[in-house]
Scaffold this active site. Structure first.
Site, short mmCIF file in Angstrom:
data_model
loop_
_atom_site.label_atom_id
_atom_site.label_comp_id
_atom_site.label_asym_id
_atom_site.label_seq_id
_atom_site.Cartn_x
_atom_site.Cartn_y
_atom_site.Cartn_z
N LYS A 25 0.84 -1.21 0.00
CA LYS A 25 0.00 0.00 0.00
C LYS A 25 0.87 1.26 0.00
O LYS A 25 2.07 1.19 0.28
CB LYS A 25 -0.90 -0.01 1.24
CG LYS A 25 -0.13 0.04 2.56
CD LYS A 25 -1.04 -0.17 3.76
CE LYS A 25 -0.25 -0.18 5.05
NZ LYS A 25 -1.07 -0.57 6.20
N TYR A 60 15.32 30.95 5.49
CA TYR A 60 14.11 31.68 5.93
C TYR A 60 14.09 31.84 7.44
O TYR A 60 14.47 30.94 8.19
CB TYR A 60 12.86 30.89 5.54
CG TYR A 60 12.61 30.83 4.06
CD1 TYR A 60 12.30 31.98 3.33
CD2 TYR A 60 12.67 29.62 3.39
CE1 TYR A 60 12.06 31.92 1.96
CE2 TYR A 60 12.42 29.54 2.02
CZ TYR A 60 12.12 30.70 1.32
OH TYR A 60 11.89 30.63 -0.03
C1 LIG Z 1 -0.35 -1.52 6.95
C2 LIG Z 1 -0.93 -2.78 7.43
C3 LIG Z 1 -0.09 -3.88 7.64
C4 LIG Z 1 1.41 -3.84 7.56
O1 LIG Z 1 1.92 -3.24 8.71
P1 LIG Z 1 3.47 -3.33 9.07
O2 LIG Z 1 3.56 -2.77 10.43
O3 LIG Z 1 4.18 -2.49 8.06
O4 LIG Z 1 3.84 -4.74 8.97
C5 LIG Z 1 -0.69 -5.09 7.98
N1 LIG Z 1 -2.02 -5.17 8.13
C6 LIG Z 1 -2.85 -4.13 7.96
C7 LIG Z 1 -4.31 -4.31 8.15
C8 LIG Z 1 -2.32 -2.89 7.62
O5 LIG Z 1 -3.14 -1.85 7.48
#
Ligand SMILES: *Cc1c(COP(=O)(O)O)cnc(C)c1O
Length: 357
Positions: free
Chosen positions: A33, A252
């Site tokens: 993702k 800045y």
């Molecule tokens: C993002 C996510 C993961 C992965 O999490 P990590 O801490 O990067 O392993 C796993 N399960 C769900 C439901 C997530 O949203």
């Protein structure tokens, strides 16, 4: 190139090998993702396929469609929840969805949408998912309507990467609650463990898949994992060098004053690339293996660093600068951010480069 994100695919593969050692018979759902945490979802997905991964998860419908449109044929689950009007497209692109609302289950049934679903179970994350009262209602509905598309069930751990006794008990309790779930025959996929879970709780869950996220980059929570390798380097170059001809305020807001004779290098990266502004006079970047202090406020497209006296003669325009690399975790802490936030915050204009060494 001006500023780029280097992904070491050899180390990525090494880490995946380590993960296989930990998970026994279970299989991997590769979490890609948010553009694979900023590293490039298509490329990371392809690397994982080479490692034998055949199931992926994204957060949104459009992330799933993007993978399909680049020809990825493997199973893909949308973990972030979908709205009712997205379900038809999920079906069309053969994307599986996380289901967490009873009325959405009814919607799917009434409209005869053939989308494959994983039930999200609320065990203590407090985000999405059916609570245990609703689960009974779901089971009954699935049976009565003879629904065949509920193929998975999962829950999400909120503190699996924290090792205080209280948090360990909390996680154990989440896993136990989840392990109690049964009663839908069409379920083939059960998954609980995220990165923290894989490292610490592989012994006790009854899932047959694990969800592999940040652990593949050698990181868990806000720490490096022993025995894993670092995958990510965020790099830029020296764009400009000057020796101050008088005392001078830098950047800045004039938040930093340097002395006559000091040498300042301007680096070709700024917060629009994803280099967080962070705490003034604490953040460093790595030049020639040395940590050089960022001086003044980070600008949108450039930042300034002070060159230590003994390096003045050796730095030159075009020299490579490592913004974050083997020190990513430590820098995230220093900035008061998290590694997740930093890497997902590296912006699209930064080129992703994949190296196999
Ligand atoms: C993002 C996510 C993961 C992965 O999490 P990590 O801490 O990067 O392993 C796993 N399960 C769900 C439901 C997530 O949203």
């Amino acid at each position: 190139m001006r500023t780029w994100l280097e992904v070491n695919t050899k180390n990525l593969k090494y880490n995946i090998g380590k993960i296989y050692e930990k998970i026994g018979d279970r299989k991997i759902i590769g979490i890609v993702k948010a553009n694979s945490y900023g590293l490039g979802s298509v490329e990371i997905t392809k690397e994982l396929i080479k490692c034998g991964v055949d199931f992926f998860a994204v957060a949104t419908l459009s992330e799933g469609i993007e993978l399909r449109e680049t020809g990825i044929k493997e199973k893909i689950l949308i973990l972030g929840g979908v709205f009712d009007d997205e379900l038809k497209d999920a079906e069309k692109y053969n994307l599986q969805v996380a289901l967490s609302r009873f009325d959405q289950l009814e919607y799917i049934n009434i409209n005869n949408i053939q989308v494959k679903c994983h039930l999200a179970i609320e065990t203590g994350m407090g985000r999405i998912g059916f609570n245990f009262e609703e689960v009974e209602k779901v089971k009954k509905y699935v049976k009565e309507n003879n629904l065949k598309n509920i193929i998975g069930v999962y829950t999400h751990l909120s503190v699996a990467d924290e090792d205080s006794e209280e948090n360990r008990n909390y996680t154990i309790n989440q896993i136990k609650k989840f392990n109690n779930f049964s009663g839908i025959d069409t379920i083939k996929y059960r998954h609980i463990l995220n990165s923290g879970g894989i490292l610490s709780y592989s012994g006790m869950d009854n899932g047959n898949y694990v969800r592999v996220g940040i652990v593949m980059y050698g990181i868990c929570g806000e720490n490096w994992i022993e025995g894993f390798k670092s995958v990510i380097s965020f790099k830029s170059k020296i764009l400009f060098i000057k020796t101050l001809i008088e005392d001078m305020d830098i950047s800045y807001g004039r938040a930093c004053t340097l002395k006559k004779g000091e040498v300042v290098a301007t680096i070709a990266a700024g917060y629009a690339d994803g280099f967080k502004r962070g705490a003034l006079n604490k953040i460093t970047v790595n030049i020639q293996g040395r940590q050089c202090l960022v001086v003044g406020k980070v600008c949108m497209d450039m930042l300034m660093v002070k060159i230590p006296e003994d390096m003045v003669d050796s730095v030159k325009i075009g020299d490579e600068v490592i913004l974050y690399g083997d020190d990513l975790v430590e820098k995230a802490k220093l900035i008061g951010s998290s590694t997740y936030e930093i890497i997902t915050g590296i912006n699209p204009r930064v080129k992703r480069v994949y190296i196999e060494e």
